[in-house]
Each structure stands twice: as structure tokens, then as C-alpha cells.
Write a protein that holds these residues in place. Structure first.
Motif, PDB file in Angstrom:
ATOM      1  N   PHE A 162       0.822  -1.206   0.000  1.00 14.97           N
ATOM      2  CA  PHE A 162       0.000   0.000   0.000  1.00 14.97           C
ATOM      3  C   PHE A 162       0.860   1.263   0.000  1.00 14.97           C
ATOM      4  O   PHE A 162       0.569   2.234  -0.712  1.00 14.97           O
ATOM      5  CB  PHE A 162      -0.921  -0.006   1.224  1.00 14.97           C
ATOM      6  CG  PHE A 162      -1.764   1.230   1.365  1.00 14.97           C
ATOM      7  CD1 PHE A 162      -2.924   1.392   0.601  1.00 14.97           C
ATOM      8  CD2 PHE A 162      -1.406   2.243   2.243  1.00 14.97           C
ATOM      9  CE1 PHE A 162      -3.701   2.539   0.728  1.00 14.97           C
ATOM     10  CE2 PHE A 162      -2.178   3.392   2.371  1.00 14.97           C
ATOM     11  CZ  PHE A 162      -3.332   3.538   1.615  1.00 14.97           C
ATOM     12  N   PHE A 163       1.921   1.249   0.803  1.00 15.87           N
ATOM     13  CA  PHE A 163       2.794   2.422   0.902  1.00 15.87           C
ATOM     14  C   PHE A 163       3.864   2.450  -0.189  1.00 15.87           C
ATOM     15  O   PHE A 163       4.645   3.399  -0.263  1.00 15.87           O
ATOM     16  CB  PHE A 163       3.480   2.459   2.272  1.00 15.87           C
ATOM     17  CG  PHE A 163       2.551   2.762   3.420  1.00 15.87           C
ATOM     18  CD1 PHE A 163       1.889   3.981   3.494  1.00 15.87           C
ATOM     19  CD2 PHE A 163       2.335   1.834   4.419  1.00 15.87           C
ATOM     20  CE1 PHE A 163       1.027   4.266   4.546  1.00 15.87           C
ATOM     21  CE2 PHE A 163       1.482   2.107   5.485  1.00 15.87           C
ATOM     22  CZ  PHE A 163       0.820   3.319   5.542  1.00 15.87           C
ATOM     23  N   GLY A 164       3.878   1.425  -1.024  1.00 20.84           N
ATOM     24  CA  GLY A 164       4.861   1.387  -2.107  1.00 20.84           C
ATOM     25  C   GLY A 164       6.289   1.342  -1.608  1.00 20.84           C
ATOM     26  O   GLY A 164       7.174   1.986  -2.174  1.00 20.84           O
ATOM     27  N   MET A 165       6.556   0.555  -0.557  1.00 22.18           N
ATOM     28  CA  MET A 165       7.875   0.519   0.062  1.00 22.18           C
ATOM     29  C   MET A 165       8.868  -0.242  -0.812  1.00 22.18           C
ATOM     30  O   MET A 165       8.510  -1.151  -1.561  1.00 22.18           O
ATOM     31  CB  MET A 165       7.795  -0.140   1.449  1.00 22.18           C
ATOM     32  CG  MET A 165       6.891   0.597   2.425  1.00 22.18           C
ATOM     33  SD  MET A 165       6.834  -0.177   4.071  1.00 22.18           S
ATOM     34  CE  MET A 165       8.465   0.292   4.680  1.00 22.18           C
ATOM     35  N   THR A 166      10.126   0.141  -0.704  1.00 21.43           N
ATOM     36  CA  THR A 166      11.198  -0.570  -1.402  1.00 21.43           C
ATOM     37  C   THR A 166      11.516  -1.862  -0.638  1.00 21.43           C
ATOM     38  O   THR A 166      11.110  -2.035   0.515  1.00 21.43           O
ATOM     39  CB  THR A 166      12.469   0.284  -1.470  1.00 21.43           C
ATOM     40  OG1 THR A 166      12.933   0.548  -0.123  1.00 21.43           O
ATOM     41  CG2 THR A 166      12.193   1.619  -2.168  1.00 21.43           C
ATOM     42  N   ASP A 167      12.247  -2.764  -1.266  1.00 16.33           N
ATOM     43  CA  ASP A 167      12.672  -3.994  -0.595  1.00 16.33           C
ATOM     44  C   ASP A 167      13.509  -3.674   0.646  1.00 16.33           C
ATOM     45  O   ASP A 167      13.336  -4.282   1.707  1.00 16.33           O
ATOM     46  CB  ASP A 167      13.491  -4.874  -1.542  1.00 16.33           C
ATOM     47  CG  ASP A 167      12.651  -5.446  -2.674  1.00 16.33           C
ATOM     48  OD1 ASP A 167      11.429  -5.609  -2.472  1.00 16.33           O
ATOM     49  OD2 ASP A 167      13.208  -5.720  -3.749  1.00 16.33           O
TER      50      ASP A 167
ATOM     51  N   ALA B   5       8.502 -14.855   7.877  1.00 16.30           N
ATOM     52  CA  ALA B   5       7.232 -15.074   7.176  1.00 16.30           C
ATOM     53  C   ALA B   5       6.728 -13.794   6.516  1.00 16.30           C
ATOM     54  O   ALA B   5       6.294 -13.812   5.353  1.00 16.30           O
ATOM     55  CB  ALA B   5       6.184 -15.606   8.143  1.00 16.30           C
ATOM     56  N   ALA B   6       6.771 -12.673   7.246  1.00 20.45           N
ATOM     57  CA  ALA B   6       6.245 -11.412   6.719  1.00 20.45           C
ATOM     58  C   ALA B   6       7.140 -10.821   5.631  1.00 20.45           C
ATOM     59  O   ALA B   6       6.651 -10.361   4.588  1.00 20.45           O
ATOM     60  CB  ALA B   6       6.081 -10.409   7.852  1.00 20.45           C
ATOM     61  N   SER B   7       8.451 -10.841   5.850  1.00 19.08           N
ATOM     62  CA  SER B   7       9.378 -10.184   4.916  1.00 19.08           C
ATOM     63  C   SER B   7       9.486 -10.928   3.587  1.00 19.08           C
ATOM     64  O   SER B   7       9.478 -10.319   2.512  1.00 19.08           O
ATOM     65  CB  SER B   7      10.763 -10.035   5.553  1.00 19.08           C
ATOM     66  OG  SER B   7      11.285 -11.292   5.930  1.00 19.08           O
ATOM     67  N   TYR B   8       9.578 -12.267   3.629  1.00 19.93           N
ATOM     68  CA  TYR B   8       9.686 -13.029   2.391  1.00 19.93           C
ATOM     69  C   TYR B   8       8.364 -13.068   1.626  1.00 19.93           C
ATOM     70  O   TYR B   8       8.347 -13.348   0.425  1.00 19.93           O
ATOM     71  CB  TYR B   8      10.173 -14.451   2.672  1.00 19.93           C
ATOM     72  CG  TYR B   8      11.677 -14.533   2.859  1.00 19.93           C
ATOM     73  CD1 TYR B   8      12.527 -14.507   1.767  1.00 19.93           C
ATOM     74  CD2 TYR B   8      12.232 -14.601   4.127  1.00 19.93           C
ATOM     75  CE1 TYR B   8      13.906 -14.566   1.924  1.00 19.93           C
ATOM     76  CE2 TYR B   8      13.607 -14.665   4.305  1.00 19.93           C
ATOM     77  CZ  TYR B   8      14.445 -14.638   3.202  1.00 19.93           C
ATOM     78  OH  TYR B   8      15.803 -14.674   3.369  1.00 19.93           O
ATOM     79  N   ALA B   9       7.262 -12.789   2.315  1.00 23.53           N
ATOM     80  CA  ALA B   9       5.975 -12.679   1.630  1.00 23.53           C
ATOM     81  C   ALA B   9       5.954 -11.433   0.750  1.00 23.53           C
ATOM     82  O   ALA B   9       5.228 -11.367  -0.245  1.00 23.53           O
ATOM     83  CB  ALA B   9       4.832 -12.613   2.647  1.00 23.53           C
ATOM     84  N   PHE B  10       6.793 -10.436   1.089  1.00 21.37           N
ATOM     85  CA  PHE B  10       6.885  -9.200   0.313  1.00 21.37           C
ATOM     86  C   PHE B  10       7.817  -9.405  -0.879  1.00 21.37           C
ATOM     87  O   PHE B  10       7.454  -9.140  -2.025  1.00 21.37           O
ATOM     88  CB  PHE B  10       7.394  -8.062   1.204  1.00 21.37           C
ATOM     89  CG  PHE B  10       7.398  -6.715   0.553  1.00 21.37           C
ATOM     90  CD1 PHE B  10       6.245  -5.945   0.497  1.00 21.37           C
ATOM     91  CD2 PHE B  10       8.563  -6.213  -0.017  1.00 21.37           C
ATOM     92  CE1 PHE B  10       6.250  -4.694  -0.110  1.00 21.37           C
ATOM     93  CE2 PHE B  10       8.583  -4.966  -0.628  1.00 21.37           C
ATOM     94  CZ  PHE B  10       7.413  -4.202  -0.673  1.00 21.37           C
ATOM     95  N   SER B  11       9.037  -9.885  -0.595  1.00 25.28           N
ATOM     96  CA  SER B  11      10.004 -10.223  -1.659  1.00 25.28           C
ATOM     97  C   SER B  11      11.191 -10.929  -1.033  1.00 25.28           C
ATOM     98  O   SER B  11      11.439 -10.819   0.172  1.00 25.28           O
ATOM     99  CB  SER B  11      10.486  -8.963  -2.391  1.00 25.28           C
ATOM    100  OG  SER B  11      11.355  -8.214  -1.578  1.00 25.28           O
ATOM    101  N   GLU B  12      11.937 -11.636  -1.857  1.00 24.57           N
ATOM    102  CA  GLU B  12      13.115 -12.355  -1.353  1.00 24.57           C
ATOM    103  C   GLU B  12      14.182 -11.380  -0.879  1.00 24.57           C
ATOM    104  O   GLU B  12      14.840 -11.605   0.144  1.00 24.57           O
ATOM    105  CB  GLU B  12      13.686 -13.259  -2.446  1.00 24.57           C
ATOM    106  CG  GLU B  12      14.865 -14.103  -1.978  1.00 24.57           C
ATOM    107  CD  GLU B  12      15.342 -15.090  -3.016  1.00 24.57           C
ATOM    108  OE1 GLU B  12      16.402 -15.700  -2.812  1.00 24.57           O
ATOM    109  OE2 GLU B  12      14.643 -15.262  -4.044  1.00 24.57           O
ATOM    110  N   ALA B  13      14.350 -10.281  -1.602  1.00 25.00           N
ATOM    111  CA  ALA B  13      15.347  -9.281  -1.221  1.00 25.00           C
ATOM    112  C   ALA B  13      15.001  -8.658   0.131  1.00 25.00           C
ATOM    113  O   ALA B  13      15.872  -8.469   0.987  1.00 25.00           O
ATOM    114  CB  ALA B  13      15.428  -8.194  -2.294  1.00 25.00           C
ATOM    115  N   ALA B  14      13.723  -8.350   0.328  1.00 26.71           N
ATOM    116  CA  ALA B  14      13.280  -7.785   1.606  1.00 26.71           C
ATOM    117  C   ALA B  14      13.506  -8.788   2.732  1.00 26.71           C
ATOM    118  O   ALA B  14      13.913  -8.416   3.839  1.00 26.71           O
ATOM    119  CB  ALA B  14      11.801  -7.406   1.525  1.00 26.71           C
TER     120      ALA B  14
END
Length: 342
Positions: free
Chosen positions: A176-181, A200-209
Motif C-alpha cells: 500500500f505504501f509502495g515501500m522498497t525492498d 514469514a512477513a518479509s519473504y511474503a513481500f520479496s526475497e530481497a526484503a
């Protein structure tokens, strides 16, 4: 004969905690996305089976041994997975964010705790779990302040419930906030408590995050060292003050009483890992042993804990934990906005 009986009784308790740990880890591995850590699950299962185990086991000697001794061993071994160089790798922005989130957790945790008229030990265990690293921090501080099993169980439950919500809501908020990895990894690593929930939360966003969040989370764990020393001094002062009215007791300040030796060994392990004496591979193996011992220890605490005693604390400590967790989430996000990381 009596000594043999004591040893056998202790082995019964150790075997029970061992089985509980294996079952909890197995269930956690089956569940999707690591929504619940094995340590928290072991504690909850232990609380459920407390009445049955109390009836069946001849004594709690082995369970007490695991809860007290093995818990400290698990903290020491955890140091093998951490390196001082990680602080440099994470960078100045994450350290700045961590300073603010830690200050938020402890300052507001104590203020709200006093407002709610909570016991200071329970209030600070919740603050430690929220500000540092969930179950590991609670486990490290609890023997220092001589917290009750009920307080440990409540503090773990409070941080766990919040983490469950954040695993679901954080990736949605990040999109929603358009955050970077980088920004999302930093936000997740500094604002969510338990390691499994961070992953669980971070890898759901992206592998880099996810990769960045894990580094931030591990660095955040290093805060255990100064925090445990501070609580050692605070607890010593409180106990000293309580003894002042008793002329027969020794009310002098003792340096040896505020040195938690298991934390010194934890720090030694971190240093050995940092200089390369402990290799990354061996450190990873010791970390796995540490996690297993932690599951056994918290399972043992659950087995010693009466659920009714925990329930007597009421809803206010849970509200306390929720408020502190939300404040940490907000502060972490705001500081990143100010630093231009979002």
C-alpha cells in the motif's frame, strides 16, 4: 537408592520436554508460512498438558532442570550465529531505527505498565519481547529478574498474538505504501518480534526484503547483551532496597550479583564467531542446537505453568503489549520516512 530415584525422575522430565520439542517443531514445519514459532507452540502445548503431567510425573526435577539450566545454555549457543560485523553490514540507518524502537518499547512500556498498575517484571518482559527479539529476549531476561513462569508465559503470548496479526498485515501495508525492498526489510526487522514471524512477513513481500530483514533481526538480537546487564543492575538495586529494613541481611551492592555469566559466555561466542574461530557452518550448527534447546526450555516452562494462574493477570497486560507493539511499528516507519528510506 534415593539418589538413583532422583536421577530417574529427572530423566522422566527431560524426556517429556524432548518429546514436546520434537512434536512442536514438527507441527511448525507442517504449518504454512511459519505463522507460529516452535518455542511459543511448545509453551502453549505445555500449558495445556500441565495438569496431566503434574499427575503422572513423580516430580518436576527434570522439567525444572530444562527450564532453568538448558535455557541459559541455549542463549549461550545462540551467540554462535551472530557476528559483530553484521552491525556494519546492516548500516547506520537500521541502527538509528533500532535505537528509537528500543527506546519506545522501554520508555512507554514502563509508563503504561505503571498506569495499568502492572507488576514491573511482567511489564518489562513484554517490553523486552517487543523491543528486542521476542521469545529469545524474554528467555534471556527472565532468569535475571527472577520472573515467574506465569509472567514468562503471558509475555510470550502477548508478543505472539501481535506477531500473528503482523505476518498478515505487514506485506499488505508494504504494498500500500509502495515501500522498497530495503525499506520493508528494515521495517519488518525492527518492528516484528519473533524471528519466524519476521521471516514469514518479509519473504511474503520479496526475497530481497526477506534477506535484509533477517540481517536486521539478527543484529537486533545483539541488544540482548547490554539490556541483560542493565536489568541485572536494576534487579540487584530493587532487591537491595527490599533488604535494607532487615538488619540481619546483607544489603550491600555486589558486583558478582549483577554479572549474568551466561550472557558473558554468549558474548564470547559472538566474538569467536566474529573473528572466525567459529566458522559460519559450525555457527549455523550450534544455532540449530540452540533453537532446539530453546524449544525444550520454553516447553518446560509451559509444563510448569498453570493456565489459570496466567489468566488471573487479566486483559490489561495484553492491551499493554498491543499498545507497545503498535508504537514500535509506527516509530520504525516514521523514522524511515524521516531518513528517506521509505
Amino acid at each position: 537408592m534415593r539418589k538413583n530415584t532422583t536421577v530417574i525422575n529427572a530423566l522422566y522430565g527431560i524426556v517429556v520436554t524432548l518429546i514436546l520439542a520434537v512434536v512442536s517443531i514438527t507441527i511448525t514445519n507442517v504449518l504454512p508460512n511459519g505463522y507460529i514459532g516452535a518455542s511459543v507452540l511448545a509453551m502453549l502445548i505445555g500449558m495445556v498438558f500441565h495438569p496431566l503431567v503434574k499427575k503422572l510425573l513423580p516430580s518436576f526435577t527434570g522439567i525444572d532442570l530444562v527450564a532453568k539450566r538448558l535455557l541459559k545454555v541455549s542463549i549461550v549457543l545462540m551467540g554462535a550465529s551472530l557476528s559483530l560485523t553484521q552491525v556494519v553490514e546492516v548500516g547506520k540507518f537500521s541502527l538509528i531505527v533500532m535505537v528509537f524502537t528500543l527506546a519506545t518499547a522501554f520508555i512507554f512500556g514502563n509508563l503504561i505498565g505503571k498506569w495499568f498498575n502492572m507488576d514491573w517484571k511482567l511489564s518489562n518482559l513484554i517490553s523486552v519481547g517487543t523491543g528486542v527479539c521476542g521469545g529469545s529476549a524474554i528467555a534471556a531476561v527472565s532468569p535475571i529478574i527472577k520472573a515467574k513462569d506465569e509472567d514468562i508465559a503471558y509475555a510470550l503470548s502477548a508478543t505472539f498474538i501481535f506477531d500473528i496479526l503482523m505476518v498478515v498485515l505487514f506485506p499488505i501495508a508494504g504494498q500500500f505504501f509502495g515501500m522498497t525492498d530495503l525499506g520493508f526489510g528494515l521495517w519488518t526487522g525492527t518492528a516484528i518480534n519473533d524471528t519466524s514471524s519476521v521471516v514469514a512477513a518479509s519473504y511474503a513481500f520479496s526475497e530481497a526484503a526477506g534477506n535484509y530483514a533477517v540481517i536486521v533481526k539478527l543484529t537486533r538480537t545483539l541488544a540482548i547483551v547490554p539490556i541483560v546487564f542493565i536489568y541485572s543492575i536494576v534487579n540487584q538495586r530493587i532487591e537491595q532496597k527490599a533488604r535494607q529494613s532487615d538488619e540481619s541481611s546483607d544489603a550491600t551492592f555486589k558486583l558478582t550479583s549483577v554479572i549474568p555469566w551466561f550472557i558473558l559466555f554468549f558474548l564470547i561466542m559472538v566474538i569467536l564467531r566474529s573473528v572466525g574461530v567459529i566458522s559460519a557452518e559450525f555457527g549455523s550448527s550450534l544455532s540449530s542446537v540452540s533453537k532446539f534447546f530453546m524449544v525444550m526450555s520454553l516447553g518446560a516452562i509451559g509444563l510448569r505453568t498453570n493456565f489459570k494462574s496466567v489468566a488471573q493477570s487479566g486483559i490489561l497486560p495484553m492491551v499493554h503489549g498491543f499498545i507497545i507493539s503498535m508504537l514500535v511499528v509506527i516509530v520504525s516507519f516514521v523514522i524511515q520516512v524521516i531518513l528517506g528510506q521509505v
